[in-house]
Design an enzyme around this catalytic site. Structure first.
Site, PDB file in Angstrom:
ATOM      1  N   HIS A   1       0.812  -1.221   0.000  1.00 38.68           N
ATOM      2  CA  HIS A   1       0.000   0.000   0.000  1.00 38.68           C
ATOM      3  C   HIS A   1       0.847   1.273   0.000  1.00 38.68           C
ATOM      4  O   HIS A   1       0.429   2.285   0.570  1.00 38.68           O
ATOM      5  CB  HIS A   1      -0.938  -0.005   1.215  1.00 38.68           C
ATOM      6  CG  HIS A   1      -1.916  -1.143   1.206  1.00 38.68           C
ATOM      7  ND1 HIS A   1      -2.702  -1.477   2.284  1.00 38.68           N
ATOM      8  CD2 HIS A   1      -2.236  -2.035   0.230  1.00 38.68           C
ATOM      9  CE1 HIS A   1      -3.468  -2.522   1.978  1.00 38.68           C
ATOM     10  NE2 HIS A   1      -3.200  -2.889   0.738  1.00 38.68           N
TER      11      HIS A   1
HETATM   12  C1  LIG Z   1       0.283  -7.415  -5.089  1.00 37.66           C
HETATM   13  C2  LIG Z   1      -0.618  -6.293  -4.696  1.00 37.66           C
HETATM   14  C3  LIG Z   1      -1.751  -6.568  -3.932  1.00 37.66           C
HETATM   15  C4  LIG Z   1      -2.598  -5.532  -3.555  1.00 37.66           C
HETATM   16  N1  LIG Z   1      -3.787  -5.831  -2.946  1.00 37.66           N
HETATM   17  C5  LIG Z   1      -4.699  -4.845  -2.757  1.00 37.66           C
HETATM   18  C6  LIG Z   1      -6.014  -5.153  -2.343  1.00 37.66           C
HETATM   19  O1  LIG Z   1      -6.378  -6.308  -2.151  1.00 37.66           O
HETATM   20  N2  LIG Z   1      -6.888  -4.127  -2.172  1.00 37.66           N
HETATM   21  C7  LIG Z   1      -6.525  -2.822  -2.379  1.00 37.66           C
HETATM   22  O2  LIG Z   1      -7.354  -1.945  -2.183  1.00 37.66           O
HETATM   23  N3  LIG Z   1      -5.278  -2.511  -2.799  1.00 37.66           N
HETATM   24  C8  LIG Z   1      -4.385  -3.486  -3.019  1.00 37.66           C
HETATM   25  N4  LIG Z   1      -3.154  -3.188  -3.524  1.00 37.66           N
HETATM   26  C9  LIG Z   1      -2.786  -1.766  -3.690  1.00 37.66           C
HETATM   27  C10 LIG Z   1      -3.465  -1.089  -4.860  1.00 37.66           C
HETATM   28  O3  LIG Z   1      -3.700  -1.980  -5.920  1.00 37.66           O
HETATM   29  C11 LIG Z   1      -2.556   0.056  -5.313  1.00 37.66           C
HETATM   30  O4  LIG Z   1      -2.352   0.903  -4.208  1.00 37.66           O
HETATM   31  C12 LIG Z   1      -3.175   0.865  -6.431  1.00 37.66           C
HETATM   32  O5  LIG Z   1      -3.480   0.050  -7.528  1.00 37.66           O
HETATM   33  C13 LIG Z   1      -2.213   1.975  -6.849  1.00 37.66           C
HETATM   34  O6  LIG Z   1      -2.837   2.780  -7.810  1.00 37.66           O
HETATM   35  P1  LIG Z   1      -2.044   3.921  -8.570  1.00 37.66           P
HETATM   36  O7  LIG Z   1      -2.943   4.427  -9.621  1.00 37.66           O
HETATM   37  O8  LIG Z   1      -1.478   4.857  -7.577  1.00 37.66           O
HETATM   38  O9  LIG Z   1      -0.791   3.175  -9.213  1.00 37.66           O
HETATM   39  P2  LIG Z   1      -0.741   1.935 -10.203  1.00 37.66           P
HETATM   40  O10 LIG Z   1      -2.048   1.234 -10.241  1.00 37.66           O
HETATM   41  O11 LIG Z   1       0.454   1.156  -9.814  1.00 37.66           O
HETATM   42  O12 LIG Z   1      -0.553   2.593 -11.625  1.00 37.66           O
HETATM   43  C14 LIG Z   1       0.610   3.202 -12.088  1.00 37.66           C
HETATM   44  C15 LIG Z   1       0.686   2.942 -13.587  1.00 37.66           C
HETATM   45  O13 LIG Z   1       1.647   3.802 -14.149  1.00 37.66           O
HETATM   46  C16 LIG Z   1       2.460   3.080 -15.073  1.00 37.66           C
HETATM   47  N5  LIG Z   1       3.748   3.769 -15.145  1.00 37.66           N
HETATM   48  C17 LIG Z   1       4.639   3.956 -14.143  1.00 37.66           C
HETATM   49  N6  LIG Z   1       5.698   4.662 -14.585  1.00 37.66           N
HETATM   50  C18 LIG Z   1       5.452   4.921 -15.891  1.00 37.66           C
HETATM   51  C19 LIG Z   1       6.179   5.615 -16.901  1.00 37.66           C
HETATM   52  N7  LIG Z   1       7.363   6.200 -16.642  1.00 37.66           N
HETATM   53  N8  LIG Z   1       5.656   5.686 -18.149  1.00 37.66           N
HETATM   54  C20 LIG Z   1       4.454   5.120 -18.435  1.00 37.66           C
HETATM   55  N9  LIG Z   1       3.727   4.450 -17.511  1.00 37.66           N
HETATM   56  C21 LIG Z   1       4.220   4.359 -16.258  1.00 37.66           C
HETATM   57  C22 LIG Z   1       2.538   1.699 -14.461  1.00 37.66           C
HETATM   58  O14 LIG Z   1       2.908   0.729 -15.402  1.00 37.66           O
HETATM   59  C23 LIG Z   1       1.132   1.518 -13.914  1.00 37.66           C
HETATM   60  O15 LIG Z   1       0.270   0.955 -14.860  1.00 37.66           O
HETATM   61  C24 LIG Z   1      -2.286  -4.190  -3.921  1.00 37.66           C
HETATM   62  C25 LIG Z   1      -1.156  -3.916  -4.691  1.00 37.66           C
HETATM   63  C26 LIG Z   1      -0.334  -4.954  -5.092  1.00 37.66           C
HETATM   64  C27 LIG Z   1       0.864  -4.651  -5.943  1.00 37.66           C
END
Ligand SMILES: Cc1cc2nc3c(=O)[nH]c(=O)nc-3n(C[C@H](O)[C@H](O)[C@H](O)COP(=O)(O)OP(=O)(O)OC[C@H]3O[C@@H](n4cnc5c(N)ncnc54)[C@H](O)[C@@H]3O)c2cc1C
Length: 633
Positions: A563
């Site tokens: 997280h």
């Molecule tokens: C294994 C795992 C289990 C989890 N379990 C849960 C759960 O059960 N319930 C829950 O609520 N949360 C859970 N989480 C946490 C939750 O999924 C994340 O906190 C959330 O998805 C993060 O969202 P975000 O949009 O901040 O980032 P992300 O969803 O990580 O999105 C970032 C995106 O940006 C892209 N990116 C990064 N850098 C670049 C770049 N330079 N150029 C182009 N693209 C780029 C990445 O490829 C990615 O697709 C879990 C996470 C993981 C990894």
């Protein structure tokens, strides 16, 4: 109880008396494979096409990263017919097999969809992992980490958002954000659909509960009741503290990623351009005007520049967004200068890293075959797989084996029912998993366990059992992310700094003691249970059950629950630690925002995926409002 016994018998009958090699089973298996292939084809046909923008092309909005936040935001912005939106994602397409709940952890093994970050080696935590370094998986695929996650759907407690507002973030109190929680979801749990005060029924993110549970999950809830905690029907509704079955971002037995929820329905919009396998290298900033004007990205080995007429919005996640800001000159001036990056603004980017830690060391074996078991559920001639392939039902619909959760406050254990009245919210979550972690190779592998620890766990291969894992909800420790090179392809250094604050150790130990006392209740003692080994290398010298003993085991096999957040902190402009303001605008640069997990000023309670959808939904409305489109989309 009788109903518990009934469910024990039913479970036993379905999965243990099945004739293993019958022709009917083979036929069902064949039909099941055809069935899921057909559904996967349908899923792929819904995927948004990959388009490569021409060098120098201009869009109104450029969104970087198609994860939980980015997919949500790009889809919402593209509701405005007169604007052109470009969504840039480093990963490629999602498929339906990535959405099978039980086997979610397997996805972390796939280099193509996981960034596979590692945390910096430490002498104080992650001691049971190879090189004393914990893994930090992050999704690199359409849908980002919502494709790797364990699908647990929580909103956080009202106090989380009220606290954000108290810190000066106007518009982020629970009363303000509740409408976005409702807007983003379709609650598919029949008993909750009529709760229009708290729950939404028309949003893109479907939330349901598995119809299959092991009998031990019911016993866990009973145990909570015995200890005086309330059973909570909906921890995403009015009251959070208590014991509940888990809610999941699942529809028809498969994952609802942000890609599936938001981008599939938008696939035919002409104004939404999505470019895949494209890595953004930096944001282009006009330094005379201090204005973001576009981004530079690499795709198929070629560098391309695209321009933004209105805004660039970073949704690259806690690691990606901080890395990109720093590579674009916004971050700690001293470090940027050392790396030869021209400073646009000296800012606290990368600081304030927060995470939830999970103690995975508490497991019990059970004599009867009443929980999930790796070697059984992968046996194609048992009903597990065919039930899933043909009906999307059965144990495969339980994400990672996680069946129930409890949100508790360890400060008030003598009067747990009244904890809500204290208005302090939960400080620990307990996760009940109807599977023995030690029973297969997957958890030890994704956790990067040292061989000595692996050997301890291997003793339990072939046993039935369950885990109760405490998570510290409001850690006081803060870590950081540091840029190591002026190059997007060099991963930054990640220092989570777990258990730096002694209060976090105390809270985790309190959570462990409550987990153990749950197993000592009548409800749990109705089963023949044995605590699995809790003695880890280096901890033998401490007296069993002393605080020092637990502290040692915590520092040995505590893992992230994935997280991480907070590295581009949202705060009022006058706060020197602020990176974005409450409108999510990067302070000091016009035309640039961040909207993802990194903006959280303080970590929220529970699991953040839904919280991040909410952040993106609110960001979309703020952007639409500022550009005069709020009522036109
Ligand atoms: C294994 C795992 C289990 C989890 N379990 C849960 C759960 O059960 N319930 C829950 O609520 N949360 C859970 N989480 C946490 C939750 O999924 C994340 O906190 C959330 O998805 C993060 O969202 P975000 O949009 O901040 O980032 P992300 O969803 O990580 O999105 C970032 C995106 O940006 C892209 N990116 C990064 N850098 C670049 C770049 N330079 N150029 C182009 N693209 C780029 C990445 O490829 C990615 O697709 C879990 C996470 C993981 C990894």
């Amino acid at each position: 109880t009788d109903s518990l016994r009934e469910s024990v018998d039913r479970y036993y009958n379905i999965y243990h008396n099945a004739s293993t090699l019958s022709w009917t089973n083979k036929l069902k298996l064949g039909l099941g494979v055809l069935n899921i292939r057909r559904d996967n084809q349908r899923f792929l046909s819904e995927e948004i096409p990959d388009r490569t923008p021409r060098f120098g092309f201009t869009f109104d909005f450029i969104v970087v990263g198609a994860g939980t936040a980015g997919a949500t935001l790009a889809a919402r912005l593209s509701e405005i017919p007169q604007v052109k939106v470009l969504l840039i994602e480093a990963g490629s397409h999602e498929n339906l097999l990535m959405g099978v709940p039980l086997v979610a952890p397997f996805l972390q093994l796939d280099d193509n969809i996981n960034w596979k970050y590692r945390m910096k080696s430490s002498k104080k935590y992650c001691l049971g992992m190879k090189d004393n370094s914990c893994s930090m998986p992050r999704g690199k695929v359409l849908g980002g980490s919502s494709v790797l996650n364990y699908m647990i759907a929580t909103r956080g407690s009202a106090e989380d958002y009220d606290r954000w507002a108290e810190m000066g973030n106007d518009g982020w109190a629970y009363k303000d954000v509740l409408k976005y929680f409702k807007k983003l979801e379709s609650i598919d749990i029949p008993e909750l659909r009529s709760d229009s005060l708290y729950r939404g029924t028309d949003g893109p993110v479907h939330i349901s509960q598995s119809t299959f549970r092991t009998p031990l999950a019911a016993a866990f809830l009973e145990a909570g009741k015995e200890l005086g905690y309330p059973l909570v029907m909906d921890y995403n509704g009015k009251d959070m503290i208590g014991f509940s079955y888990v809610q999941n971002t699942i529809v028809n037995g498969t994952r609802v990623s942000s890609n599936r929820a938001y981008l599939h329905p938008a696939r035919d919009r002409k104004n939404l351009h999505v470019t895949l396998e494209a890595t953004v290298k930096r944001v282009l900033i006009d330094r005379r005007e201090n204005q973001a004007i576009g981004v530079e990205f690499t795709k198929n080995g070629r560098d391309t520049i695209v321009y933004a007429r209105k805004e660039v919005i970073l949704c690259a996640g806690t690691i990606g967004s901080s890395q990109l800001l720093m590579l674009s000159g916004i971050g700690p001036a001293k470090r940027l200068t050392e790396l030869g990056i021209k400073v646009v603004r000296d800012a606290s980017v990368g600081k304030n890293l927060m995470d939830h830690t999970l103690y995975v060391g508490l497991a019990w074996t059970i004599k009867e075959p009443l929980t999930l078991h790796f070697f059984e559920y992968i046996n194609p001639f048992k009903s597990y797989i065919t039930d899933y392939l043909l009906k999307r039902s059965g144990p495969f619909t339980i994400p990672c084996g996680i069946e129930a959760v409890a949100f508790i406050n360890t400060i008030n254990t003598t009067r747990p029912r009244e904890s809500n009245d204290l208005n302090i919210g939960p400080n620990v979550e307990l996760i009940f998993t109807g599977i023995l972690p030690n029973g297969d190779f997957i958890l030890p592998t994704v956790m990067n366990l040292k061989s000595q620890v692996r050997q301890i766990w291997e003793k339990y291969i072939g046993s039935y059992g369950f885990m109760i894992s405490p998570i510290v909800m409001k850690p006081k420790s803060r870590g950081w992310i540091t840029l190591l090179a002026n190059d997007i392809n060099v991963k930054p250094e990640i220092v989570p700094n777990y258990f730096d604050d002694p209060e976090d150790v105390k809270t985790m130990i309190a959570g462990i003691r409550i987990a153990i006392s749950l197993v000592q209740t009548k409800a749990m003692q109705a089963f023949d249970l044995r605590m699995a080994n809790v003695m880890y290398p280096g901890c033998e010298k401490y007296e069993y059950d002393s605080d020092a003993f637990w502290e040692c085991t915590i520092r040995t096999i505590t893992n992230t629950i994935y997280h991480i957040c907070g590295t581009c902190k949202m705060s009022p402009r006058e706060d020197p630690t602020a990176v974005v303001d409450p409108r999510l605008k990067v302070i000091g640069v016009r035309g640039l925002r961040v909207a993802d997990a990194s903006i959280m000023p303080e970590i929220t309670t529970g699991h953040p995926n839904i919280h991040i959808h909410m952040i993106a939904e609110k960001a979309a409305d703020m952007i639409k409002e500022e550009w005069g489109y709020l009522n036109t989309s």
